[in-house]
Scaffold this active site. Sequence first.
Site, PDB file in Angstrom:
ATOM      1  N   ARG A  75     -21.764  -2.066 122.352  1.00 16.61           N
ATOM      2  CA  ARG A  75     -20.510  -2.806 122.109  1.00 16.61           C
ATOM      3  C   ARG A  75     -20.792  -4.231 121.639  1.00 16.61           C
ATOM      4  O   ARG A  75     -19.960  -4.884 121.010  1.00 16.61           O
ATOM      5  CB  ARG A  75     -19.622  -2.784 123.376  1.00 16.61           C
ATOM      6  CG  ARG A  75     -18.286  -3.490 123.201  1.00 16.61           C
ATOM      7  CD  ARG A  75     -17.205  -2.999 124.176  1.00 16.61           C
ATOM      8  NE  ARG A  75     -17.647  -2.961 125.547  1.00 16.61           N
ATOM      9  CZ  ARG A  75     -17.786  -4.034 126.341  1.00 16.61           C
ATOM     10  NH1 ARG A  75     -17.521  -5.236 125.878  1.00 16.61           N
ATOM     11  NH2 ARG A  75     -18.191  -3.908 127.580  1.00 16.61           N
ATOM     12  N   TYR A  97       0.359  -2.055 104.181  1.00 18.42           N
ATOM     13  CA  TYR A  97       0.253  -0.779 104.898  1.00 18.42           C
ATOM     14  C   TYR A  97       1.164  -0.837 106.128  1.00 18.42           C
ATOM     15  O   TYR A  97       1.229  -1.873 106.804  1.00 18.42           O
ATOM     16  CB  TYR A  97      -1.213  -0.547 105.292  1.00 18.42           C
ATOM     17  CG  TYR A  97      -1.396   0.563 106.284  1.00 18.42           C
ATOM     18  CD1 TYR A  97      -0.896   1.840 106.036  1.00 18.42           C
ATOM     19  CD2 TYR A  97      -2.052   0.349 107.494  1.00 18.42           C
ATOM     20  CE1 TYR A  97      -1.045   2.867 106.955  1.00 18.42           C
ATOM     21  CE2 TYR A  97      -2.209   1.365 108.418  1.00 18.42           C
ATOM     22  CZ  TYR A  97      -1.699   2.618 108.149  1.00 18.42           C
ATOM     23  OH  TYR A  97      -1.852   3.614 109.072  1.00 18.42           O
ATOM     24  N   ASP A 125      -6.667  -7.711 102.632  1.00 18.71           N
ATOM     25  CA  ASP A 125      -7.093  -6.330 102.863  1.00 18.71           C
ATOM     26  C   ASP A 125      -7.514  -5.764 101.499  1.00 18.71           C
ATOM     27  O   ASP A 125      -6.685  -5.570 100.612  1.00 18.71           O
ATOM     28  CB  ASP A 125      -5.924  -5.542 103.458  1.00 18.71           C
ATOM     29  CG  ASP A 125      -6.296  -4.105 103.793  1.00 18.71           C
ATOM     30  OD1 ASP A 125      -7.210  -3.557 103.141  1.00 18.71           O
ATOM     31  OD2 ASP A 125      -5.662  -3.529 104.691  1.00 18.71           O
ATOM     32  N   LYS A 161     -11.629   4.698 104.228  1.00 13.88           N
ATOM     33  CA  LYS A 161     -11.130   5.097 102.906  1.00 13.88           C
ATOM     34  C   LYS A 161     -12.268   5.167 101.880  1.00 13.88           C
ATOM     35  O   LYS A 161     -13.157   5.975 102.023  1.00 13.88           O
ATOM     36  CB  LYS A 161     -10.017   4.129 102.489  1.00 13.88           C
ATOM     37  CG  LYS A 161      -8.945   3.897 103.566  1.00 13.88           C
ATOM     38  CD  LYS A 161      -8.195   5.178 103.886  1.00 13.88           C
ATOM     39  CE  LYS A 161      -6.974   5.011 104.765  1.00 13.88           C
ATOM     40  NZ  LYS A 161      -7.174   4.555 106.124  1.00 13.88           N
TER      41      LYS A 161
HETATM   42  N1  LCS Z   1      -5.350  -1.052 105.372  1.00 14.32           N
HETATM   43  C1  LCS Z   1      -4.834  -0.224 104.454  1.00 14.32           C
HETATM   44  C2  LCS Z   1      -4.535  -0.756 103.088  1.00 14.32           C
HETATM   45  C3  LCS Z   1      -4.590   1.111 104.772  1.00 14.32           C
HETATM   46  O1  LCS Z   1      -4.085   1.900 103.834  1.00 14.32           O
HETATM   47  C4  LCS Z   1      -4.884   1.571 106.083  1.00 14.32           C
HETATM   48  C5  LCS Z   1      -4.647   2.975 106.493  1.00 14.32           C
HETATM   49  C6  LCS Z   1      -5.409   0.662 107.013  1.00 14.32           C
HETATM   50  C7  LCS Z   1      -5.647  -0.643 106.618  1.00 14.32           C
HETATM   51  C8  LCS Z   1      -5.737   1.050 108.420  1.00 14.32           C
HETATM   52  O2  LCS Z   1      -6.948   1.702 108.439  1.00 14.32           O
HETATM   53  P1  LCS Z   1      -7.397   2.726 109.586  1.00 14.32           P
HETATM   54  O3  LCS Z   1      -7.165   2.045 110.891  1.00 14.32           O
HETATM   55  O4  LCS Z   1      -6.526   3.929 109.434  1.00 14.32           O
HETATM   56  O5  LCS Z   1      -8.826   2.952 109.299  1.00 14.32           O
HETATM   57  N2  LCS Z   1      -3.831   3.710 105.586  1.00 14.32           N
HETATM   58  C9  LCS Z   1      -3.381   4.931 105.778  1.00 14.32           C
HETATM   59  C10 LCS Z   1      -2.475   5.545 104.902  1.00 14.32           C
HETATM   60  O6  LCS Z   1      -1.978   5.024 103.895  1.00 14.32           O
HETATM   61  N3  LCS Z   1      -2.210   6.781 105.338  1.00 14.32           N
HETATM   62  O7  LCS Z   1      -2.901   7.065 106.495  1.00 14.32           O
HETATM   63  C11 LCS Z   1      -3.673   5.885 106.870  1.00 14.32           C
END
Ligand code: LCS
Length: 392
Positions: free
Chosen positions: A58, A111, A183, A208
Site C-alpha cells: 500500500r 464523466y 482527465d 481504458k
Molecule cells: N475518467 C473518464 C473520462 C472515464 O470515462 C472514466 C470511466 C473514469 C475517469 C473513471 O475510471 P474508472 O474508475 O472506471 O477506472 N468511464 C466509464 C464509462 O464511460 N463507462 O464505464 C466507465
Amino acid sequence: MNRSHLFPTLAVHAGETPCPATGALDTPIYQSTTFVSSSADEMAAVFGEQQPGYMYTRYGNPTIHALESKMAALEAGEAALATASGMAAISTAVLGYVKTGDHAVAARSLYGAAYDFFSRKLPRFGAQTSFVGATRIEDFERAVLPNTKLIYFETPSNPVLDIIDIERLAALARSRQLPLVVDNTFASPALQQPISLGVTVVVHSATKYLCGHGDAMGGIIVGPRDKIAELNREVVRDFGGVISPFNAWLILRGIHTLHLRMAAQCANAQQIAEFLSTHPKVERVNFPGLGSHPGHAIARKQMKAFGAMISFEVKGGLEAGKKVMDRVKIFSRAASLGDTRSLIVHPASTSHRAVPRQERLAAGVSDGLVRLSVGVEAAEDLTGDLEQALSF
Ligand code: LCS
C-alpha cells in the site's frame, strides 16, 4: 531511459529495466504485500523514509513503481502515482488540493461519476464546485472565487467530445496561481501531453486506453514530484486506493502497444464518423476529427490525432438509438472504453446515470445519445455493422 527518445520507444522501454536478480527481461509481478528488512534499524529507516526501499505494497511496490515511472515519462511529468481505478485517481488528486471551505471550478462536461464526485461528494467534505460550459475560457475565468483551489476539466470530454484549448486554460490557471487538473483518459498521452501545454496534473482511468484490453482497472496521476509524494503520503496510503501489482503489470504490458492501438483506432474512428455524418438516419455526430466539430481546429492544434470515441444522435431520439444498440452484431453493448473491441453504450442510462436529467441535458448528454468506443477491428466491418444496424 532517456526522456529525449520518441514516444514509441518510451512506451516500450521507459520505467522498466531487466530484473537485477534473475535477468528477466519483462518486469516481474511482485505479488507480495510486504518486504523484508535486514535489520530493525533499516526497517525503521525505510518506514521513516530516511532510506529508499519497499516496506508494504500500500506504500509502494516495484511493479507499481515501474508503471508510475513509465507514465511519468509518457506524460512528460516529474512523477506519477498509480491508483486502484480512474475514480481513485480523480478523488485522490482533487482531495489533495481541495479542503473544507474551498471551492473548485469544473467543466460541466465530465464523466458521470466525476461530475457526481464534484457535485455531491465534495459538499460532504464542506467544499463546493461551480460547473461551467466546457469550451469557453471566459466562463472558467468568471467562475473563479477568492477560495477557489482547483480548476478541473476533460478534453475530449465524455461523452460529447467537447474540446478545450489546453494552453489558454493553462494561461488562465497560471495567472490566478491555481492548479489545473485534466482527465486525459480519452486522448491518452499518445495523442496529447497536457503537462507540456501548461497543465499541473494529469489524471487517467488506466482501465481504458492505457490498459487497452479490458482486463484491469487502474488509475494514474502525473504531476510535480512534491505533489505526487504528498498525494501518496496523505491520500492513497490512508484512503487505501492502491492498485494491485497484477493490474499494474497488465497496464504496463498494455502500454507497450498504446501508440499502435491508438493509430489503428483513430483511423477506424475517422472512417466511422465520416460514414455516420452522411447517413440519412443520423441527426448529429460528435467527433473532433470532423471539420464541422466546433473544436476541430483546437483539436488539430493540441492532439496528434482525433481519438477513437464518437457519440451520435439517431433521428427518432431514444427509441431509435436503442434500436441501433439492439441491432449491432460486432459492437458489444458494454460500458467502459478504449478496448481493442468496439463497444457501444447509451450514456444517459449508464456512464451518466448518476447525473440528474436537467444537469445531464445541460452538458449536452441528450436522452437519445449513443456512444461508440472504436476498437481495432477492420473499419469496413465496423461501418458495415452500423449500416445494417441503422437499416430499420
Ligand atoms: N475518467 C473518464 C473520462 C472515464 O470515462 C472514466 C470511466 C473514469 C475517469 C473513471 O475510471 P474508472 O474508475 O472506471 O477506472 N468511464 C466509464 C464509462 O464511460 N463507462 O464505464 C466507465
